[in-house]
Enzyme design. Structure first.
Site, PDB file in Angstrom:
ATOM      1  N   CYS A   1      -1.824   8.627   4.704  1.00 31.71           N
ATOM      2  CA  CYS A   1      -1.933   8.407   2.990  1.00 31.71           C
ATOM      3  C   CYS A   1      -3.237   8.934   2.488  1.00 31.71           C
ATOM      4  O   CYS A   1      -3.359   9.235   1.454  1.00 31.71           O
ATOM      5  CB  CYS A   1      -1.768   6.912   2.562  1.00 31.71           C
ATOM      6  SG  CYS A   1      -2.276   5.745   3.796  1.00 31.71           S
TER       7      CYS A   1
ATOM      8  N   GLU B   1       0.728  -1.072   0.036  1.00 34.26           N
ATOM      9  CA  GLU B   1       0.002   0.010   0.018  1.00 34.26           C
ATOM     10  C   GLU B   1       0.946   1.347   0.056  1.00 34.26           C
ATOM     11  O   GLU B   1       1.722   1.317   0.803  1.00 34.26           O
ATOM     12  CB  GLU B   1      -0.883  -0.020   1.244  1.00 34.26           C
ATOM     13  CG  GLU B   1      -1.408  -1.550   1.446  1.00 34.26           C
ATOM     14  CD  GLU B   1      -2.969  -1.074   1.871  1.00 34.26           C
ATOM     15  OE1 GLU B   1      -3.455   0.099   1.683  1.00 34.26           O
ATOM     16  OE2 GLU B   1      -3.340  -2.174   2.402  1.00 34.26           O
TER      17      GLU B   1
END
Ligand SMILES: Cc1cc2nc3c(=O)[nH]c(=O)nc-3n(C[C@H](O)[C@H](O)[C@H](O)COP(=O)(O)OP(=O)(O)OC[C@H]3O[C@@H](n4cnc5c(N)ncnc54)[C@H](O)[C@@H]3O)c2cc1C
Length: 1006
Positions: free
Chosen positions: A791, A757
């Site tokens: 993020c 990720e």
């Protein structure tokens, strides 16, 4: 309700008398005829239409042109399934055409909206309101003025609101002196009453209001209220603090009580507060207030209401998994209202009661209880909302009682939230006005005592205790409810946990390999980013030898752990969840100190970790059950999963517990022994997770703890043939490096699987019709909370031309109002960033931004600089940013946002998609067509509409992106665990000598 029977009879007869007076009304002012063809009537006819009407009222002030009105009318009312009435349909179709009639149709709609607003709002400002106020007084009705303005997003807006009140007091006091006396409204049993009476909402004064920062909030709000109170005192006006959402209730009470306890205001004669009967614990507030007033021997005004935020409270409580603070059964609210009415009247020595309701039964109870208690007619007053109950108002005035109207002033835009609430209230099935004037309910029904439920006496106010999950009957997954920091006990518990953890800092944490503590020559200090001199803990720091040992231990553990039943592995996760629940506060406080996470976010991080444990445990039970495929007789097919082997988990520091727990527990429960390589800045939180998993039953070697230098040992492990699987969350650069290394260095048993990720460059599109209160507030939260170190954080805002300038101005003010400071302080919204290096990188981007764009706002450092050498970066807003600018393309991972201007939605979508990443995105819009198109065309992993773009919840918002944002499927979603497993199929021919046993008798041996 224990009402004395004779009083009950009198209540009913007074209520009947009021109804009789209503019946004599000239063609009713709120009658069915009057409402014919009007918005309320339409809204009551059809639920779907009601939704569209409420939404149209809400968006209307943001529609800046005829074309925009026409477009929204079409989008809302010309849709399949909306039962648009003929009159409205005519307007909609005309407005939509390019005919000479189109401007006329838009003008008609505009006038309708204005007329609707004017029914409830007395004027734009004090001057504009004066004729209406004079008329009210001429009719023998008093008023309390309220300035509409719901969302204050910056200090500047709060101060403007305060100014309005001060001006109102100045302007009206001079004006009111010239008004003729009206004894019915100017005199009470205890003496003359002020002619000028104001109501005030504390949320409108302070943009950073948050019950979490309770003490500082009370102090700031008091500073803002003080000048208004001073002027009210000097001009002899009355001032009441309204009550709003439950989360602000205790703040309002604290502001009220502590201000009046100040020497300066001790003798102010007309302070007022509100009590909401729909709150389950309203009674205890009344008891406390009465005791307080008796002790200080000063009376105060108290307005009893039922409560205007019922829908909001019930929706929010359901979303958060919190106990609902309001009654769920309308008669319970009515009954509590009656109970509180009596208690207020019984405390008439210190309470100057006002009963605010349009409900004839509720009003009759007040009138008759007062009579029973020997209280004079002017010893209390009845209050109603302007425009909502004139016939009722006039009927009770006819009984010789004092009546006051709550009269809002303001422009249409801030008035909309108020109008939507009134529309909701009036059109709710349970509404008294609807029942009376529209449904024509029988008077007998309307005057009888409320039929209460068992819920009225029940203590449903405590959080249900979450029971440990039984692996044999886990029940459906539910998110762990976040702590409700509007409750004092939760704030106190967090502060106490912080103190405990702080007193215990500096511990040492060895490596854990094969279930044993391992010490190393090298150690790593983990420091507090808000005070780098403070060492949170030290950890042993592994080198190659320890990495080799960890791989060996994991491989040794593999056969047994792989062979353990899925249910036994799931049970470890459920037990770990239980252990984590018990340590939530300590783990959160530790994160506040080690990762610089403010309270609410640290707490949510632990909750998310618990969610992962509970969710992946259930997922393993689901996937661990072999499936039979096909139904061919004489053939038995079974589809099942096996673990992949040894997993390496490389975790980030920004969700030091949640993401680490997610990756680790998924790998572990799937049967893969895990080597945990925590992020450099947050190894202490990671050490706690490893201990928890061991305590929950993960066998030696199934979980190894290996803090170690990223570059050297990271690469060594990634290339190691004993590692089969790598789960990584972090930057794109490191992610791509891991992917390439893993491809070049296969595992002993085959190709390495990488789940990575990576970053994001996430955008929020703000449409021309957006609710800018929402757009600004949610942008600030998404871009700046936790200093933008998520993020999912917003780092680009793409604003459509028509909304651009106002949005940018308000965003800049809101940014300047943010509190930057240490995360231990509950008032902090923007904590320091994680390390000095991170700060330097962000500062480099800021310098670049100054070359490429216009710096519109930056929060100021405090006088004397940032405290304790913390790694602070003030939040920055850049405008006029080109889509190809560096600050519009590169992930920054700090509190920096680039605002871009788009001509239309086409351009906005092109810009939004025009980056390498595809993680999160948002749209703030009230156009159904724009929403539908953005759903299809804004291609990101997680798209959020009309809300912030951070804070994904496990299962509800399974999280993860594509393009350069990552490879792998969404964390917390139904496909995640599959990545840690390999599917196998076994087929057995069961036909022997012409005999095939049934499928269920075949021994699968799995
Ligand atoms: C002068 C004045 C000032 C006000 N100031 C405030 C204020 O400061 N703060 C504030 O919150 N409100 C305030 N209100 C609004 C008030 O709280 C009510 O929303 C409104 O008066 C409607 O109540 P009612 O008694 O007139 O009508 P009714 O129709 O008898 O009651 C409606 C009310 O019942 C409650 N209710 C509805 N459905 C349910 C249900 N299923 N279960 C339980 N309860 C339910 C809700 O409170 C709803 O508003 C004020 C009202 C007036 C008249």
């Amino acid at each position: 309700m224990s009402t004395v029977p004779s009083t009950e009879e009198r209540i009913q007869s007074t209520a009947r008398a009021i109804f009789a007076a209503l019946a004599n009304e000239k063609p009713g002012r709120l009658s069915r005829e009057r409402l014919q063809g009007d918005m309320m009537e339409w809204a009551m006819a059809d639920e779907r239409l009601k939704v569209e009407l409420l939404r149209f009222v809400d968006v209307f002030p943001a529609l800046r042109s005829r074309a925009e009105i026409a477009r929204h009318l079409q989008e809302y009312f010309a849709r399949e399934g909306v039962a648009t009435p003929a009159a409205l349909r005519w307007g909609v179709s005309l407005a939509g055409q390019r005919s000479p009639m189109a401007p006329l149709a838009s003008a008609v709609i505009r006038n309708q909206m204005k007329a609707f607003a004017q029914r409830f709002i007395v004027g734009r400002d004090a001057r504009d309101a004066v004729p209406a106020l004079r008329t009210l007084r001429r009719h023998g009705v008093g008023f309390t003025l309220d300035v509409l303005g719901e969302a204050t997003v910056s200090d500047a807006e709060g101060l403007a609101y305060q100014r309005t009140y001060l001006d109102l007091l100045d302007g009206l006091t001079a004006e009111a002196a010239s008004w003729p006396a009206v004894p019915a409204v100017d005199e009470a049993a205890w003496g003359p009453l002020p002619r000028v009476n104001l109501s005030l909402k504390i949320t409108s004064l302070y943009s950073q209001i948050d019950p979490l920062a309770f003490d500082s909030g009370v102090s700031v709000i008091k500073d803002l209220v003080r000048p208004i109170l001073r002027k009210a005192m000097a001009t002899g006006a009355a001032l009441t603090l309204d009550l709003e959402q439950f989360r602000y209730r205790d703040l309002a009470l604290a502001v009220f009580v502590s201000l009046l306890d100040e020497e300066e205001f001790r003798d102010y004669r007309h302070p007022g507060l509100v009590l909401q009967a729909y709150l389950r614990d309203a009674q205890s507030d009344l008891v406390r207030l009465v005791a307080w007033a008796r002790q200080r021997r000063r009376p105060f005004n108290l307005r009893l209401v039922k409560g205007a935020y019922w829908d909001y409270e019930t929706v929010i409580a359901a979303q958060e998994g919190w106990p609902v603070p309001v009654f769920m059964h309308k008669p319970d609210t009515d009954a509590m209202y009656e109970r509180l009415t009596r208690q207020m009247l019984e405390a008439a020595d210190v309470v100057r009661p006002a009963f605010a309701s349009h409900n004839v039964r509720s009003l009759a109870v007040a009138i008759e209880t007062a009579r029973e208690l020997g209280i004079a007619r002017n010893g209390f007053e009845l209050q109603m909302l302007h425009g909502m109950g004139e016939p009722v108002r006039d009927a009770v005035k006819g009984l010789g009682l004092r009546v006051r109207e709550y009269a809002p002033v303001g422009e249409l835009i801030p008035g909309m939230a108020y109008l939507v609430r009134r529309l909701l209230e009036n059109t709710a099935n349970d509404s008294f006005l609807r029942q009376t004037f529209v449904e024509g309910a029988a008077v007998d029904e309307l005057v009888r005592p409320p039929q209460t439920s068992a819920d009225l006496g029940a203590d449903l106010f405590r959080l249900p205790v979450v029971q440990p999950t039984e692996v044999s009957a886990p029940g459906p997954f539910r998110n762990q409810p976040h702590a409700d920091f509007s409750r004092e006990e939760n704030r106190a518990a967090y502060a106490a946990a912080l103190a405990r953890v702080k007193a215990d800092l500096g511990r040492h944490y060895p490596l854990r390999i094969g279930g044993r503590d391992i010490e190393t020559a090298r150690t790593l200090d983990s420091v507090n980013p808000a005070a780098p001199d403070e060492v949170v803990g030290t950890v042993a720091y592994g080198g190659r030898a320890e990495a080799e040992a960890a791989v060996a231990a994991a491989r040794a553990a593999l056969p047994a752990w792989r062979g353990a039943a899925p249910a036994d592995r799931a049970a470890v996760l459920f037990r770990a969840a239980e252990l984590m629940r018990a340590q939530t506060l300590e783990l959160s406080a530790l994160m506040t100190l080690e990762a610089g996470k403010p309270w609410r976010e640290a707490n949510a991080d632990v909750d998310e970790a618990i969610d992962f444990l509970e969710y992946y445990g259930r997922e393993m039970l689901r996937l661990g059950t072999p499936r039979h495929m096909g139904h061919a007789p004489g053939e038995h097919n079974v589809y099942f999963y096996q673990p992949r082997g040894v997993a390496l988990v490389v975790a980030p520091w920004n969700f030091p517990l949640a993401i680490l727990t997610g990756m680790t527990s998924a790998a572990l429960v799937a049967g893969n022994p895990v080597i945990v390589k925590p992020a450099g800045p947050t190894p202490v939180v990671a050490a706690h997770l490893v201990r928890i998993l061991e305590a929950a039953g993960a066998p030696p070697g199934a979980i190894d703890f290996l803090p170690s230098p990223g570059g050297e040992i990271g690469d060594f492990l990634v290339r190691h043939p004993g590692v089969d699987l790598i789960a990584f969350t972090g930057s794109m650069e490191v992610g791509l490096h891991i992917i390439s290394q893993a491809a070049q260095y296969p595992a002993e048993d085959g190709v390495k699987k990488v789940i990575a990720e990576m970053g994001g460059k996430n955008a929020i599109i703000v449409d021309s019709d957006a609710d800018l209160d929402v757009a600004v507030t949610e942008t600030v939260i998404s871009a700046f909370h936790y200093a933008g170190q998520k993020c999912s954080a917003a780092s680009r805002v793409i604003v459509l031309e028509a909304a651009h300038d106002e949005f940018s101005k308000r965003l800049a003010e809101a940014t300047r109002s943010l509190r930057v400071g240490p995360p231990e302080d509950p008032a902090t919204r923007v904590p320091p960033v994680i390390t000095a290096d991170a700060r330097q990188k962000i500062e480099d981007f800021i310098a670049r931004g100054k070359e490429e764009a216009t710096l519109t706002a930056a929060a100021e450092p405090p006088r004397g600089g940032w405290p304790d050498g913390g790694y602070y970066v003030a939040p920055h807003v850049f405008t006029d940013v080109r889509p190809d600018a560096v600050i519009a393309q590169e992930e920054i991972f700090g509190p920096v946002v680039a605002v871009m201007r788009a001509r239309d939605l086409d351009e906005a979508l092109t810009m939004a998609n025009g980056v390498r990443y595809a993680l999160t995105g948002g749209l703030i819009s009230r156009s159904p067509a724009a929403i539908a198109r953005t759903r299809r065309e804004f291609r990101v992993g997680n798209l959020y509409i009309n809300r912030g773009i951070t804070g994904a919840l496990v299962e509800r918002q399974a999280f993860g992106g594509f393009k350069m944002s990552g490879v792998g499927s969404k964390a917390g979603g139904p496909d995640y665990l599959l990545q840690f497993l390999e599917p196998r199929v076994i087929t057995e021919n069961t036909l022997r000598r012409g005999f095939a046993p049934p499928d269920e008798l075949v021994d699968e041996g799995l």
